[in-house]
Design an enzyme around this catalytic site. Structure first.
Site, PDB file in Angstrom:
ATOM      1  N   GLY A 254       0.790  -1.213   0.000  1.00 40.66           N
ATOM      2  CA  GLY A 254       0.000   0.000   0.000  1.00 40.66           C
ATOM      3  C   GLY A 254       0.824   1.264   0.000  1.00 40.66           C
ATOM      4  O   GLY A 254       0.264   2.359   0.108  1.00 40.66           O
ATOM      5  N   ASP A 255       2.146   1.157  -0.129  1.00 43.97           N
ATOM      6  CA  ASP A 255       3.008   2.342  -0.132  1.00 43.97           C
ATOM      7  C   ASP A 255       4.242   2.019  -0.963  1.00 43.97           C
ATOM      8  O   ASP A 255       4.224   1.094  -1.767  1.00 43.97           O
ATOM      9  CB  ASP A 255       3.348   2.755   1.298  1.00 43.97           C
ATOM     10  N   ASP A 256       5.324   2.759  -0.750  1.00 42.34           N
ATOM     11  CA  ASP A 256       6.513   2.599  -1.581  1.00 42.34           C
ATOM     12  C   ASP A 256       7.070   1.182  -1.473  1.00 42.34           C
ATOM     13  O   ASP A 256       7.149   0.615  -0.377  1.00 42.34           O
ATOM     14  CB  ASP A 256       7.589   3.598  -1.161  1.00 42.34           C
ATOM     15  N   SER A 287       2.256  -1.162  -6.671  1.00 39.16           N
ATOM     16  CA  SER A 287       1.795  -0.312  -5.575  1.00 39.16           C
ATOM     17  C   SER A 287       1.082   0.911  -6.139  1.00 39.16           C
ATOM     18  O   SER A 287       1.715   1.922  -6.440  1.00 39.16           O
ATOM     19  CB  SER A 287       2.978   0.126  -4.695  1.00 39.16           C
TER      20      SER A 287
END
Length: 468
Positions: A254-256, A287
């Protein structure tokens, strides 16, 4: 021929609480099944988690078992070290720390299952380079697997699993119920000679792998999985680290997917520990809310000499993203990217000098970052909305960008403005579509990519084993 030793359970000492003495070891001279694996160092002593009373039913807590096992095996650190084998089963546990000259081996079919009880994660102080927790002004819940001031530590397996069971933490975060920062899945601090490999990591409460203030790190052959809407589930975040290899990693989060960091605003400036000499190779990323590779935003210790090659991504927010702002200070420099294949990307090259997100109001707005010598070459991307959104800081332009052999194709959701360049400068060669005027054509030559390896890239792993 080298024979590897397997431990038997030592005498139990009953002094109110059961304690384990150092596990005695014996040689396996009979015909047995051996598991082999690559590691920075092999161990003389071996123990199973069940030797210490572990219960793999997924219900009983093994927190005290893991803690006792590590404490017990730490006593042979100076006698060839030890490996703790986690056999098939579901091993529910809260936070526990590792020790030096130690291997945690998670077998195929074994799942280390993170407790969802916040009481199983003791609170610790904020990191000195951050000043406070990332989720709130308080401290931090201990990571599931941690350790500090260690030498020669390996977390590996034959594709065993660590399941962070993060959903309960995500709900608290989204409801703004947290004063303290969520646990990370694996965090090693002030350590050197670290290997994390051959594992599947799923559903971390927050960041998955966070080496910090550490050096000589190998992270490879890792699969990372979290829902694409899970908050702050960064894959791998080397933070104020030196000499790092990240290789053959597949991330859905859900992020980098990989975020290179070095502290936060005035706290990171004061500590002054950069992240440098990093190689990222054969990374696969998915992502929609994060970057394939992010540099920052927390970077006031500095980021230097980061290389990325053979990078693949699909359905991600950005390819390479540089994130910083006034208050960060320091630098991001000598960044080299060679070979990216991207599909369904919002923005391939994204640079921002206005990311914000300060720990408090004590930061120095005059502490401006230096962004220079950023090289991208051999990039192919399809189904892209925007090629480059590259913004520096007014009065603090970002310089030294170089782009060569870049071919970008657009999808049905193409933005009207495919390039946006403000307060940046550099050169380009063979870039389609034609970049901003501030990225002047420099002729047919390629952007630089260093031919010499960083030291961690020439480390050869040993063949280690244990009997089952």
């Amino acid at each position: 021929m080298v024979f590897y030793q397997r431990s038997t359970l030592a005498t139990l000492l009953f002094l109110g609480l059961i304690r384990f003495s150092v596990v005695e070891c014996r040689r396996n001279l009979l015909l047995e099944s051996y598991v082999t694996y690559p590691a920075i160092n092999c161990r003389k002593h071996t123990a199973l988690l069940t030797d210490f009373g572990g219960n793999g039913d997924g219900i009983a807590s093994n927190t005290a078992v893991f803690q006792a096992a590590v404490q017990n095996l730490s006593q042979v650190a100076d006698d060839g070290g030890a490996q703790l084998i986690v056999p098939p089963g579901k091993w529910l546990t809260g936070s526990f720390n590792l020790t030096s000259h130690f291997t945690l081996f998670i077998q195929s079919g074994a799942i280390i299952l993170a407790s969802q009880d916040a009481g199983e994660y003791p609170l610790v102080e904020p990191l000195p380079s951050y000043g406070q927790g990332r989720d709130g002004p308080g401290g931090r819940f201990s990571s599931l697997i941690g350790g500090s001031h260690l030498t020669d530590v390996v977390v590996t397996g034959d594709n065993g699993t660590i399941d962070g069971q993060g959903s309960v933490w995500w709900k608290k975060f989204n409801r703004k119920k947290l004063r303290n920062t969520r646990p990370y899945l694996i965090e090693l601090m002030y350590s050197n000679q670290v290997q994390i490999s051959n594992l599947t990591l799923i559903d971390s409460p927050s960041w998955f792998v966070h080496p910090v203030y550490s050096s000589d790190i190998i992270i490879q052959d890792i699969t990372i999985r979290a829902p694409v809407d899970s908050p702050n589930t960064d894959g791998i975040n080397p933070d104020s680290c030196n000499n790092v290899k990240i290789q053959d990693v597949n991330v859905v989060s859900g992020d980098d997917c990989v975020a290179v960091k070095s502290g936060w605003d005035e706290y990171g400036i004061q500590l002054g520990l950069p992240t440098e000499r990093v190689i990222i190779r054969r990374l696969i990323c998915n992502s929609p809310n994060g970057a394939v590779i992010a540099l920052g935003s927390e970077m006031p210790g500095g980021i230097r000499n980061v290389r990325a090659e053979d990078i693949t991504a699909i359905n991600s927010q950005s390819g390479i993203r540089i994130k910083t702002s006034p208050g960060r200070g320091a630098y991001i420099t000598d960044i080299f990217v060679d070979g990216m294949n991207l599909q369904s990307i919002d923005c391939v090259f994204w640079t921002t000098g206005s990311h914000g997100e300060h720990p408090d109001l004590s930061y120095d707005a005059k502490a401006l970052p230096v962004i220079d010598r950023i090289n991208y070459r051999n990039v192919v991307a399809e189904d892209v909305k925007m090629v480059g959104n590259m913004g520096g800081i007014d009065g603090d332009p970002f310089t030294g960008f170089c782009l060569s052999n870049v071919t970008i194709g657009f999808g049905t959701q193409q933005e009207n403005l495919v390039w946006n360049c403000t307060d940046v400068s550099g050169v380009s060669s063979n870039v389609i579509p034609e970049p901003c005027d501030v990225l002047a054509e420099k002729g047919p030559s390629d952007c630089e990519y260093p031919p010499d390896p960083i030291p961690i890239d020439i480390v050869e792993l040993k063949s280690c084993s244990f009997s089952t």
